[in-house]
Scaffold this motif. Structure first.
Motif, PDB file in Angstrom:
ATOM      1  N   PHE A 190      -5.848 -10.143  -7.940  1.00 10.59           N
ATOM      2  CA  PHE A 190      -4.656 -10.467  -8.457  1.00 10.59           C
ATOM      3  C   PHE A 190      -4.034 -11.318  -7.660  1.00 10.59           C
ATOM      4  O   PHE A 190      -4.448 -11.761  -6.516  1.00 10.59           O
ATOM      5  CB  PHE A 190      -3.621  -9.097  -8.688  1.00 10.59           C
ATOM      6  N   THR A 191      -3.053 -12.156  -8.430  1.00 13.47           N
ATOM      7  CA  THR A 191      -2.152 -13.149  -7.320  1.00 13.47           C
ATOM      8  C   THR A 191      -1.146 -12.369  -6.962  1.00 13.47           C
ATOM      9  O   THR A 191      -0.460 -11.497  -7.830  1.00 13.47           O
ATOM     10  CB  THR A 191      -1.685 -14.445  -8.167  1.00 13.47           C
ATOM     11  N   PHE A 192      -0.503 -12.469  -5.832  1.00 12.70           N
ATOM     12  CA  PHE A 192       0.324 -11.864  -5.015  1.00 12.70           C
ATOM     13  C   PHE A 192       1.500 -12.498  -4.669  1.00 12.70           C
ATOM     14  O   PHE A 192       1.151 -13.436  -3.780  1.00 12.70           O
ATOM     15  CB  PHE A 192      -0.144 -10.642  -4.120  1.00 12.70           C
ATOM     16  N   LEU A 193       2.648 -12.648  -4.958  1.00 15.84           N
ATOM     17  CA  LEU A 193       3.812 -13.218  -4.138  1.00 15.84           C
ATOM     18  C   LEU A 193       4.119 -12.434  -3.061  1.00 15.84           C
ATOM     19  O   LEU A 193       4.813 -11.461  -3.185  1.00 15.84           O
ATOM     20  CB  LEU A 193       4.841 -13.631  -5.117  1.00 15.84           C
ATOM     21  N   PRO A 204     -11.187  -7.874  -3.003  1.00 14.82           N
ATOM     22  CA  PRO A 204     -11.565  -6.967  -2.084  1.00 14.82           C
ATOM     23  C   PRO A 204     -12.145  -7.824  -0.788  1.00 14.82           C
ATOM     24  O   PRO A 204     -12.214  -7.230   0.236  1.00 14.82           O
ATOM     25  CB  PRO A 204     -12.674  -6.169  -2.637  1.00 14.82           C
ATOM     26  N   LYS A 205     -12.432  -9.116  -1.100  1.00 17.26           N
ATOM     27  CA  LYS A 205     -13.091  -9.839   0.094  1.00 17.26           C
ATOM     28  C   LYS A 205     -12.007 -10.888   0.516  1.00 17.26           C
ATOM     29  O   LYS A 205     -12.072 -11.289   1.529  1.00 17.26           O
ATOM     30  CB  LYS A 205     -14.435 -10.565  -0.434  1.00 17.26           C
ATOM     31  N   LEU A 206     -11.217 -11.510  -0.506  1.00 12.50           N
ATOM     32  CA  LEU A 206     -10.302 -12.430  -0.153  1.00 12.50           C
ATOM     33  C   LEU A 206      -8.813 -11.823   0.195  1.00 12.50           C
ATOM     34  O   LEU A 206      -8.376 -11.254  -0.681  1.00 12.50           O
ATOM     35  CB  LEU A 206     -10.343 -13.375  -1.321  1.00 12.50           C
ATOM     36  N   ASN A 207      -8.500 -12.158   1.291  1.00 14.99           N
ATOM     37  CA  ASN A 207      -6.959 -11.703   1.635  1.00 14.99           C
ATOM     38  C   ASN A 207      -7.130 -10.051   1.578  1.00 14.99           C
ATOM     39  O   ASN A 207      -6.119  -9.207   0.705  1.00 14.99           O
ATOM     40  CB  ASN A 207      -5.862 -12.102   0.852  1.00 14.99           C
ATOM     41  N   SER A 208      -8.433  -9.323   2.030  1.00 17.06           N
ATOM     42  CA  SER A 208      -8.662  -8.138   1.674  1.00 17.06           C
ATOM     43  C   SER A 208      -7.600  -7.270   2.204  1.00 17.06           C
ATOM     44  O   SER A 208      -7.149  -6.089   1.719  1.00 17.06           O
ATOM     45  CB  SER A 208      -9.861  -7.520   2.294  1.00 17.06           C
ATOM     46  N   LEU A 210      -4.199  -7.468   2.315  1.00 17.00           N
ATOM     47  CA  LEU A 210      -3.377  -7.573   1.089  1.00 17.00           C
ATOM     48  C   LEU A 210      -3.693  -6.579   0.172  1.00 17.00           C
ATOM     49  O   LEU A 210      -3.095  -5.843  -0.670  1.00 17.00           O
ATOM     50  CB  LEU A 210      -2.910  -8.867   0.794  1.00 17.00           C
ATOM     51  N   TYR A 211      -4.904  -7.028  -0.449  1.00 16.03           N
ATOM     52  CA  TYR A 211      -5.652  -6.211  -1.546  1.00 16.03           C
ATOM     53  C   TYR A 211      -5.584  -4.696  -1.456  1.00 16.03           C
ATOM     54  O   TYR A 211      -5.077  -4.055  -2.275  1.00 16.03           O
ATOM     55  CB  TYR A 211      -7.134  -6.639  -1.457  1.00 16.03           C
TER      56      TYR A 211
END
Ligand SMILES: Cc1cc2nc3c(=O)[nH]c(=O)nc-3n(C[C@H](O)[C@H](O)[C@H](O)COP(=O)(O)OP(=O)(O)OC[C@H]3O[C@@H](n4cnc5c(N)ncnc54)[C@H](O)[C@@H]3O)c2cc1C
Length: 515
Positions: A190-193, A204-208, A210-211
């Motif tokens: 997802f993209t998250f503001l 699950p791997k990128l900016n995990s 926050l994920y």
């Protein structure tokens, strides 16, 4: 069945015009450019002026706020509102469908950002089942879009009106939680503001960090923008359902434990008025998906007109009037009678399987629109407890007996089986839950609240947990008694990192986490 063209740009379920469709696509494509502009404060397209405050209610009608409500339609508008809030010390409460029973999406002393108009389905890949949508898209839009293409959302709640963003912030579960986990487990990206204005792609791997924390994060770290969810392929318009009467808690627990490996969905209704040998008596509905070729009416019966819930009872009475017929029974003795009647009627169809459409099975609670009005002129709370499998039966028996002793018995109680998941503030665990609806009037409010404080102690003593989507009564200090200390510490530290000016808040957050 004609599956959708691969990676096709599509419209939301709200019959928007072709030009609206084009606009949504343009907005989506422009997002990175907008983001840069907005980060420099250059976007002049969307002027923020705060409208006159309106009454925004909790779903259970148990609380409300008087708040200015902003209804952005694009991610660029959401970004701009966040910027404005950061520079003007404005407090924002995010709101999706407003289906949380308590104060999770109301915001006294601040504004509401209602995301339900940010609601386009953007892409669908029929070969993988991956669907990309804006976070205000509802479960209703998802299933209506999916079913005619041979797909069903992997996790749905008992109502179809929550949005993806709200569902992810609470990390909702369905009647299949024991088998497939919570909704977060089916979202690959997802993209998250973030509250401080950064747009980050999370997997699950990128900016995990926050994920795993935005999912279950109560809307306190930022706003979900575009979400990719994996839809489940189906091969039939109906499922096979078994209704099974259970005479007490022991039978209900036994059935769940014996059957869960052979079931796709399991849900138990419990008559909370049952006592003695009938304590915890109820009715289970188990269901399984049909395999390819088993449903002779497929794909015809996947057409929306064959799936939508009927709008009339017995083909005559509008469903929207039904709550008026239920109203005369809405007092404790009447509800005791209704619950007992439902239990007895279960014997008529006990163990006789039948076929039922997906929507009919999944969204039983939408069958009678506005059924919550039976609680008027009062209101209701739902109190849902999650208990480890080792302690669940004894704890639930104690809870029911305690309610009966206090003469405040749940009018509707629902039992489910769960499994743990990896999200930071998740409610789920390896065990069972009981969701209990209690009627409240202003004159009984303090008694009902006091009862829940007593029940809290039973749950905590049995190593149980609570669910913020349902909560209306939790006192400060309780969260740290059921969440591991490290999870709470991480939540507070992420809040500081991504929301340093603390622009995101709701009444629930203030009540439970700030007091
Ligand atoms: C009749 C009924 C049956 C239900 N059955 C179930 C069930 O079976 N299982 C279950 O798990 N739950 C169930 N629920 C609860 C419901 O699924 C959750 O409360 C869900 O969060 C509601 O989604 P919403 O869009 O209405 O969110 P809201 O209630 O409006 O908001 C919920 C939270 O999400 C945040 N939020 C909203 N949008 C965003 C966004 N875009 N980005 C970040 N944060 C956001 C809000 O700030 C808030 O903290 C039921 C509710 C009802 C009324």
């Amino acid at each position: 069945m004609a599956r959708a063209a691969k990676k096709k740009q599509v419209n939301s379920g709200k019959n928007k015009s072709v030009s609206a469709k084009k606009k949504s696509i343009q907005t989506k494509n422009k997002l990175p450019e907008n983001k840069d502009k907005l980060n420099k404060g250059e976007n002049q397209g969307f002027k923020i002026s705060l409208p006159h405050p309106e009454k925004v209610q909790a779903w259970g009608m148990n609380s409300h706020s008087l708040s200015s409500v902003l209804r952005p339609k694009t991610s660029a508008e959401i970004v701009e509102i966040f910027q404005y809030a950061n520079s003007h010390s404005l407090k924002i409460g995010l709101r999706g469908g407003g289906c949380s029973y308590g104060d999770a999406s109301i915001n006294n002393d601040g504004i509401i950002l209602d995301l339900s108009d940010y609601n386009k389905i953007l892409e669908f890949d029929a070969s993988s089942g991956k669907l990309k949508a804006e976070s205000g898209v509802t479960i209703k839009q998802l299933w209506e879009y999916g079913i005619e293409r041979g797909f069903w959302p992997p996790v749905v709640s008992g109502t179809m009106y929550p949005t993806l963003g709200g569902a992810l912030s609470m990390n909702i579960h369905g009647k299949n939680n024991f088998a497939v986990g919570t909704i977060g487990e089916h979202v690959s990206e997802f993209t998250f503001l973030t509250a401080n204005g950064k747009i980050l792609k999370c997997t699950p791997k990128l900016n995990s960090d926050l994920y795993y924390s935005a999912i279950s994060g109560l809307g306190m770290l930022g706003c979900f923008l575009e979400v990719i969810i994996k839809m489940k392929p189906i091969h039939a318009g109906k499922m096979k359902v078994w209704p099974v009467v259970t005479r007490n808690f022991q039978e209900m627990f036994n059935y769940f434990e014996q059957e869960y490996k052979q079931s796709d969905y399991l849900v138990g209704w419990v008559d909370a008025f049952g006592s003695g040998k009938g304590l915890g008596r109820g009715l289970i509905h188990k269901s399984v998906h049909l395999q390819e070729g088993e449903d002779k009416d497929f794909p015809e019966n996947c057409k929306l007109e064959n799936q939508n819930l009927p709008t009339r009872f017995l083909g005559i009475i509008p469903k929207s009037w039904m709550w008026l017929f239920m109203k005369p029974f809405s007092f404790p003795l009447g509800m005791k009678f209704v619950n007992f009647g439902k239990y007895l009627s279960g014997f008529l169809s006990n163990n006789k399987p039948y076929m039922q459409g997906h929507a009919e099975y999944a969204f039983l609670l939408d069958y009678v629109p506005n059924w919550k009005y039976i609680y008027k002129p009062g209101y209701m709370i739902q109190y849902q407890v999650f208990l480890p499998k080792e302690t669940a039966k004894a704890a639930m028996e104690e809870i029911f007996l305690h309610c009966q002793k206090r003469k405040i018995v749940s009018w509707l109680a629902v039992f489910k089986k769960h499994r743990p998941d990896p999200f930071l503030l998740t409610h789920s665990l390896d065990g069972f839950s009981m969701a209990m609806d209690f009627p409240v009037k202003n004159s009984t409010r303090s008694k009902v609240w006091a009862l829940t404080y007593e029940l809290d102690e039973i749950v905590l003593r049995n190593k149980g947990k609570f669910y913020f989507a349902k909560d209306a009564t939790m006192r400060p200090g309780i969260a740290k008694r059921f969440f591991p200390e490290k999870n709470l510490k991480q939540f507070y530290s992420l809040k500081k990192k991504y929301d340093p000016k603390s622009i995101l808040q709701t009444d629930l957050y203030k009540r439970v986490f700030l007091s």
